[in-house]
Motif scaffolding. Structure first.
Motif, PDB file in Angstrom:
ATOM      1  N   LYS A   2       0.816  -1.207   0.000  1.00 49.45           N
ATOM      2  CA  LYS A   2       0.000   0.000   0.000  1.00 49.45           C
ATOM      3  C   LYS A   2       0.859   1.270   0.000  1.00 49.45           C
ATOM      4  N   VAL A   3       0.338   2.290  -0.673  1.00 50.27           N
ATOM      5  CA  VAL A   3       1.004   3.592  -0.675  1.00 50.27           C
ATOM      6  C   VAL A   3       1.123   4.134   0.749  1.00 50.27           C
ATOM      7  N   GLU A   4       0.104   3.876   1.567  1.00 48.52           N
ATOM      8  CA  GLU A   4       0.110   4.357   2.954  1.00 48.52           C
ATOM      9  C   GLU A   4       1.286   3.803   3.752  1.00 48.52           C
ATOM     10  N   ASP A   5       1.858   2.690   3.300  1.00 44.80           N
ATOM     11  CA  ASP A   5       3.000   2.093   4.004  1.00 44.80           C
ATOM     12  C   ASP A   5       4.242   2.981   3.934  1.00 44.80           C
ATOM     13  N   PHE A   6       4.202   4.009   3.077  1.00 46.34           N
ATOM     14  CA  PHE A   6       5.367   4.866   2.877  1.00 46.34           C
ATOM     15  C   PHE A   6       5.084   6.311   3.314  1.00 46.34           C
ATOM     16  N   ASP A   7       4.106   6.436   4.222  1.00 45.81           N
ATOM     17  CA  ASP A   7       3.779   7.738   4.777  1.00 45.81           C
ATOM     18  C   ASP A   7       4.614   7.982   6.031  1.00 45.81           C
ATOM     19  N   PHE A   8       4.881   9.239   6.317  1.00 44.42           N
ATOM     20  CA  PHE A   8       5.566   9.611   7.558  1.00 44.42           C
ATOM     21  C   PHE A   8       5.223  11.055   7.898  1.00 44.42           C
ATOM     22  N   TYR A   9       5.425  11.405   9.153  1.00 43.39           N
ATOM     23  CA  TYR A   9       5.101  12.760   9.601  1.00 43.39           C
ATOM     24  C   TYR A   9       6.244  13.701   9.257  1.00 43.39           C
ATOM     25  N   LYS A  55      -4.313  16.457 -23.048  1.00 45.24           N
ATOM     26  CA  LYS A  55      -4.025  15.253 -22.279  1.00 45.24           C
ATOM     27  C   LYS A  55      -4.689  15.373 -20.915  1.00 45.24           C
ATOM     28  N   GLU A  56      -4.636  14.295 -20.139  1.00 45.96           N
ATOM     29  CA  GLU A  56      -5.199  14.342 -18.788  1.00 45.96           C
ATOM     30  C   GLU A  56      -4.258  15.072 -17.839  1.00 45.96           C
ATOM     31  N   HIS A  57      -4.783  15.415 -16.658  1.00 48.58           N
ATOM     32  CA  HIS A  57      -4.019  16.068 -15.591  1.00 48.58           C
ATOM     33  C   HIS A  57      -3.422  17.406 -16.035  1.00 48.58           C
ATOM     34  N   PHE A  96       6.239  15.416 -11.153  1.00 47.40           N
ATOM     35  CA  PHE A  96       5.117  16.249 -10.725  1.00 47.40           C
ATOM     36  C   PHE A  96       3.837  15.454 -10.467  1.00 47.40           C
ATOM     37  N   ARG A  97       3.882  14.151 -10.702  1.00 49.29           N
ATOM     38  CA  ARG A  97       2.675  13.343 -10.539  1.00 49.29           C
ATOM     39  C   ARG A  97       2.667  12.625  -9.207  1.00 49.29           C
ATOM     40  N   PRO A  98       1.626  12.811  -8.383  1.00 51.81           N
ATOM     41  CA  PRO A  98       1.514  12.039  -7.151  1.00 51.81           C
ATOM     42  C   PRO A  98       1.092  10.608  -7.456  1.00 51.81           C
ATOM     43  N   VAL A  99       1.300   9.730  -6.498  1.00 52.08           N
ATOM     44  CA  VAL A  99       0.807   8.363  -6.627  1.00 52.08           C
ATOM     45  C   VAL A  99      -0.661   8.389  -6.216  1.00 52.08           C
ATOM     46  N   SER A 100      -1.539   8.146  -7.174  1.00 51.04           N
ATOM     47  CA  SER A 100      -2.969   8.337  -6.935  1.00 51.04           C
ATOM     48  C   SER A 100      -3.734   7.028  -6.771  1.00 51.04           C
ATOM     49  N   VAL A 101      -3.002   5.918  -6.668  1.00 50.39           N
ATOM     50  CA  VAL A 101      -3.644   4.617  -6.448  1.00 50.39           C
ATOM     51  C   VAL A 101      -3.348   4.147  -5.034  1.00 50.39           C
ATOM     52  N   ASP A 102      -4.154   3.215  -4.559  1.00 51.12           N
ATOM     53  CA  ASP A 102      -3.946   2.703  -3.195  1.00 51.12           C
ATOM     54  C   ASP A 102      -2.812   1.682  -3.145  1.00 51.12           C
ATOM     55  N   SER A 103      -2.743   0.853  -4.176  1.00 48.94           N
ATOM     56  CA  SER A 103      -1.718  -0.188  -4.249  1.00 48.94           C
ATOM     57  C   SER A 103      -0.606   0.262  -5.190  1.00 48.94           C
ATOM     58  N   ILE A 104       0.644   0.236  -4.710  1.00 43.40           N
ATOM     59  CA  ILE A 104       1.724   0.796  -5.513  1.00 43.40           C
ATOM     60  C   ILE A 104       1.955   0.004  -6.798  1.00 43.40           C
ATOM     61  N   GLU A 146      -0.086  -0.772  -8.894  1.00 43.91           N
ATOM     62  CA  GLU A 146      -0.975  -0.266  -9.939  1.00 43.91           C
ATOM     63  C   GLU A 146      -0.511   1.083 -10.500  1.00 43.91           C
ATOM     64  N   HIS A 147       0.552   1.658  -9.939  1.00 40.43           N
ATOM     65  CA  HIS A 147       1.008   2.975 -10.380  1.00 40.43           C
ATOM     66  C   HIS A 147       1.825   2.850 -11.666  1.00 40.43           C
ATOM     67  N   ASP A 148       1.567   3.747 -12.613  1.00 36.79           N
ATOM     68  CA  ASP A 148       2.317   3.783 -13.869  1.00 36.79           C
ATOM     69  C   ASP A 148       3.266   4.981 -13.847  1.00 36.79           C
ATOM     70  N   MET A 149       4.540   4.731 -14.068  1.00 36.41           N
ATOM     71  CA  MET A 149       5.532   5.800 -14.140  1.00 36.41           C
ATOM     72  C   MET A 149       5.505   6.431 -15.530  1.00 36.41           C
ATOM     73  N   HIS A 150       5.739   7.730 -15.588  1.00 36.24           N
ATOM     74  CA  HIS A 150       5.837   8.439 -16.856  1.00 36.24           C
ATOM     75  C   HIS A 150       7.225   8.201 -17.451  1.00 36.24           C
ATOM     76  N   ALA A 151       7.301   8.003 -18.749  1.00 34.76           N
ATOM     77  CA  ALA A 151       8.583   7.706 -19.393  1.00 34.76           C
ATOM     78  C   ALA A 151       9.478   8.944 -19.452  1.00 34.76           C
ATOM     79  N   GLU A 152      10.781   8.728 -19.245  1.00 38.22           N
ATOM     80  CA  GLU A 152      11.777   9.800 -19.293  1.00 38.22           C
ATOM     81  C   GLU A 152      12.951   9.344 -20.167  1.00 38.22           C
TER      82      GLU A 152
END
Length: 341
Positions: free
Chosen positions: A2-9, A123-125, A211-219, A221-227
């Motif tokens: 989960k993305v929440e597993d990488f949260d911190f204060y 495009k989106e976003h 500039f893109r946040p991770v917007s899914v709950d499960s990492i 499922e996240h798609d990285m933008h190509a560079e």
């Protein structure tokens, strides 16, 4: 996972708004990825943790003054444009604010008409494809009209634009700086060379993914933008030689890391190559190229802290970040650094 597993204060006051007067005077936390033990140093002491025969890999991309402020031709509305990636000739992928005002066919003017842009696709976003028209050389016009595209968490104005460039920046094309490299000075790099440490350069142009946040709950499922990345034959030969001689490869920044891991994931060795990478590194990934990493302190729940956690272990990294908060380290682009060894 989960993305929440990488949260911190993170207290807001620890987000560095301006660079330090001297690049190498920032702090350096050294994290042992096997034990989780940390030590506190100044960045200029990084040389003490490098050995003769090791190789430091730097990203020599140069940030474009890619933020433009213009006017929509038919309405006079103020429009902000961020250049992200050149497509074909004078067409660029961009982020536009407010995006809802710009549709296919919309025209934006900059600098009293020195530069104009026509939207050719949406495009989106907030993404827009813009085709630019101008007299002369595009990059020279951009240097005159553009501003450095500082991240949204930096609200202070940057007086010296060069402080958002590394001292070794050469290849124009990034939408953001490879910020781990901002700590190095020419003098420090020369001392590192004198110690017998090799220095190699790769290029990865930092793009939309920054500039893109991770917007899914499960990492997963996240798609990285190509560079876009590029590694020369000389760099590839040097890295292969260092590996065969038992030296360590220490990347400066997640961009250098992703470039080398992309190549070694496709080949059994380092090779001369250019192309596009969308590699997403998170815990469970088996590193094939690097032995250590110099990086800044990253945003909660970002792909960058996931990459760091893949190298050093999630628990070690989050414990180190908790220590960094207690010790009031400076975070993000103009902040302090961490060496994972």
């Amino acid at each position: 996972m989960k993305v929440e597993d990488f949260d911190f204060y993170l207290p807001e006051e620890l987000i560095a708004q301006t660079p330090l007067k001297e690049r190498a005077e920032s702090r350096l936390m050294v994290l042992n990825r096997e034990t989780g033990e940390v030590s506190h140093n100044q960045f200029k002491q990084v040389i003490d943790f490098l050995s003769e025969g090791d190789c430091l890999v730097l990203n020599d991309t140069r940030v474009l003054p890619a933020r433009l402020f213009g006017i929509k031709e038919d309405t006079g509305a103020n429009i902000e444009v961020l250049l992200l990636k050149q497509e074909v000739n004078d067409e660029w992928e961009t982020l536009v604010k407010p995006a809802k005002r710009i549709k296919a066919g919309s025209v934006i003017t900059f600098g009293d008409g020195r530069l104009t842009a026509t939207c050719t696709d949406t495009k989106e976003h907030g993404g827009r494809i813009l085709k630019f028209s101008y007299e002369g050389i595009f990059y020279e016009v951009l240097e005159d009209l553009g501003e450095m595209p500082l991240p949204p968490y930096i609200r202070e104005r940057l007086d010296d634009q060069d402080r958002y460039q590394t001292v070794f920046a050469r290849e124009r094309g990034s939408a953001a700086a490879p910020t781990a490299g901002l700590h190095f000075t020419e003098e420090l790099l020369e001392k590192i060379r004198e110690k017998g440490v090799h220095i190699a350069f790769i290029t990865l142009h930092v793009g939309l993914g920054t500039f893109r946040p991770v917007s899914v709950d499960s990492i997963e499922e996240h798609d990285m933008h190509a560079e876009f990345y590029q590694v020369s034959e000389g760099t590839a030969q040097l890295l292969n030689k260092v590996k065969s001689n038992g030296g360590k490869i220490i990347t400066v920044g997640t961009t250098s890391t992703r470039t080398l891991e992309t190549i070694r994931s496709k080949h059994s060795e380092f090779v001369e190559e250019s192309g596009w990478t969308s590699i997403f590194i998170y815990p469970g990934y088996e590193f094939k190229a690097i032995d250590g990493l110099i990086t800044n302190f990253h945003l909660p729940k970002s792909t960058l802290i996931m990459l760091v956690s893949a190298l050093a272990g999630r628990d070690h990294v989050l414990n180190a970040y908790e220590t960094a908060v207690k010790e009031k380290y400076r975070f993000f682009s103009f902040g302090d650094a961490m060496l994972i060894k």
